[in-house]
Structure formats: structure tokens, C-alpha cells
Design a protein around this motif. Structure first.
Motif, PDB file in Angstrom:
ATOM      1  N   SER A  29      10.303  31.503  32.894  1.00 12.68           N
ATOM      2  CA  SER A  29       9.677  30.790  31.781  1.00 12.68           C
ATOM      3  C   SER A  29       9.142  29.431  32.225  1.00 12.68           C
ATOM      4  O   SER A  29       8.077  28.999  31.767  1.00 12.68           O
ATOM      5  CB  SER A  29      10.663  30.631  30.622  1.00 12.68           C
ATOM      6  N   THR A  30       9.836  28.773  33.140  1.00  7.64           N
ATOM      7  CA  THR A  30       9.352  27.490  33.656  1.00  7.64           C
ATOM      8  C   THR A  30       8.060  27.673  34.438  1.00  7.64           C
ATOM      9  O   THR A  30       7.091  26.920  34.243  1.00  7.64           O
ATOM     10  CB  THR A  30      10.422  26.840  34.556  1.00  7.64           C
ATOM     11  N   MET A  31       8.022  28.664  35.301  1.00  4.97           N
ATOM     12  CA  MET A  31       6.822  28.903  36.099  1.00  4.97           C
ATOM     13  C   MET A  31       5.636  29.314  35.220  1.00  4.97           C
ATOM     14  O   MET A  31       4.511  28.876  35.454  1.00  4.97           O
ATOM     15  CB  MET A  31       7.085  29.978  37.154  1.00  4.97           C
ATOM     16  N   SER A  32       5.873  30.124  34.213  1.00  6.20           N
ATOM     17  CA  SER A  32       4.768  30.529  33.338  1.00  6.20           C
ATOM     18  C   SER A  32       4.250  29.346  32.531  1.00  6.20           C
ATOM     19  O   SER A  32       3.040  29.236  32.297  1.00  6.20           O
ATOM     20  CB  SER A  32       5.189  31.663  32.420  1.00  6.20           C
ATOM     21  N   SER A  33       5.115  28.431  32.133  1.00 13.41           N
ATOM     22  CA  SER A  33       4.676  27.229  31.421  1.00 13.41           C
ATOM     23  C   SER A  33       3.832  26.342  32.317  1.00 13.41           C
ATOM     24  O   SER A  33       2.782  25.829  31.897  1.00 13.41           O
ATOM     25  CB  SER A  33       5.868  26.422  30.920  1.00 13.41           C
ATOM     26  N   THR A  37      -0.233  25.739  31.760  1.00 13.04           N
ATOM     27  CA  THR A  37      -0.699  24.360  31.580  1.00 13.04           C
ATOM     28  C   THR A  37      -1.750  24.008  32.617  1.00 13.04           C
ATOM     29  O   THR A  37      -2.761  23.370  32.302  1.00 13.04           O
ATOM     30  CB  THR A  37       0.480  23.378  31.677  1.00 13.04           C
ATOM     31  N   TYR A  38      -1.541  24.426  33.847  1.00 16.16           N
ATOM     32  CA  TYR A  38      -2.488  24.138  34.926  1.00 16.16           C
ATOM     33  C   TYR A  38      -3.855  24.758  34.634  1.00 16.16           C
ATOM     34  O   TYR A  38      -4.884  24.118  34.854  1.00 16.16           O
ATOM     35  CB  TYR A  38      -1.932  24.664  36.242  1.00 16.16           C
ATOM     36  N   PHE A  39      -3.885  25.991  34.145  1.00 11.94           N
ATOM     37  CA  PHE A  39      -5.156  26.651  33.885  1.00 11.94           C
ATOM     38  C   PHE A  39      -5.830  26.181  32.596  1.00 11.94           C
ATOM     39  O   PHE A  39      -7.042  26.270  32.464  1.00 11.94           O
ATOM     40  CB  PHE A  39      -4.986  28.166  33.871  1.00 11.94           C
ATOM     41  N   CYS A  40      -5.052  25.705  31.620  1.00 14.43           N
ATOM     42  CA  CYS A  40      -5.643  25.252  30.357  1.00 14.43           C
ATOM     43  C   CYS A  40      -6.070  23.786  30.393  1.00 14.43           C
ATOM     44  O   CYS A  40      -6.811  23.344  29.527  1.00 14.43           O
ATOM     45  CB  CYS A  40      -4.654  25.456  29.217  1.00 14.43           C
ATOM     46  N   TRP A  41      -5.583  23.039  31.369  1.00 25.01           N
ATOM     47  CA  TRP A  41      -5.870  21.603  31.458  1.00 25.01           C
ATOM     48  C   TRP A  41      -7.370  21.270  31.379  1.00 25.01           C
ATOM     49  O   TRP A  41      -7.761  20.402  30.604  1.00 25.01           O
ATOM     50  CB  TRP A  41      -5.251  21.056  32.750  1.00 25.01           C
ATOM     51  N   PRO A  42      -8.253  21.930  32.146  1.00 26.00           N
ATOM     52  CA  PRO A  42      -9.677  21.579  32.096  1.00 26.00           C
ATOM     53  C   PRO A  42     -10.332  21.826  30.739  1.00 26.00           C
ATOM     54  O   PRO A  42     -11.351  21.212  30.419  1.00 26.00           O
ATOM     55  CB  PRO A  42     -10.318  22.470  33.161  1.00 26.00           C
ATOM     56  N   ASN A  43      -9.784  22.709  29.927  1.00 22.06           N
ATOM     57  CA  ASN A  43     -10.376  22.990  28.617  1.00 22.06           C
ATOM     58  C   ASN A  43     -10.060  21.910  27.595  1.00 22.06           C
ATOM     59  O   ASN A  43     -10.759  21.793  26.584  1.00 22.06           O
ATOM     60  CB  ASN A  43      -9.883  24.333  28.091  1.00 22.06           C
TER      61      ASN A  43
END
Length: 59
Positions: A29-33, A37-43
Motif C-alpha cells: 500500500s505504501t509503494m502504490s501510494s 502520487t508520482y504519476f499524478c503530480w504533473p496533472n
């Protein structure tokens, strides 16, 4: 854990296995969070780390 104890394993081994399973769930769950977050940051943020205005628009 209960099935291991009923199946004949010692309680200490059952508890150790349960701790391993719980740590794996917490790690997943930590890794998926972090990855989401890393992939959604630019949006959601600009290059100057300001919140995008389009996040709040209804369009």
C-alpha cells in the motif's frame, strides 16, 4: 493465523507468518501510494510547483 494453529503449527510460527503478511500488505500500500502520487503530480502542479487552476474548474 488460526488455520495454522488448528493445522498443527506452533503459535510462534503462526504469529511470525502473520507479521510477514502484514508487513507485505503495508509495503504494497505504501509503494502504490508513492507511485500513484508520482504519476499524478504533473496533472495537478505547474513547473513552478503551483496548483493548476484547471483542477478546480468544472469544464
Amino acid at each position: 493465523m488460526t488455520r495454522l494453529i488448528i493445522g498443527g503449527a506452533s503459535p510462534v510460527e503462526a504469529i511470525q507468518l502473520q507479521m510477514v503478511v502484514m508487513n507485505m500488505l503495508i509495503g504494497a500500500s505504501t509503494m502504490s501510494s508513492i507511485i500513484s502520487t508520482y504519476f499524478c503530480w504533473p496533472n495537478f502542479f505547474t513547473k513552478a510547483y503551483q496548483l493548476e487552476t484547471k483542477v478546480f474548474s468544472i469544464e
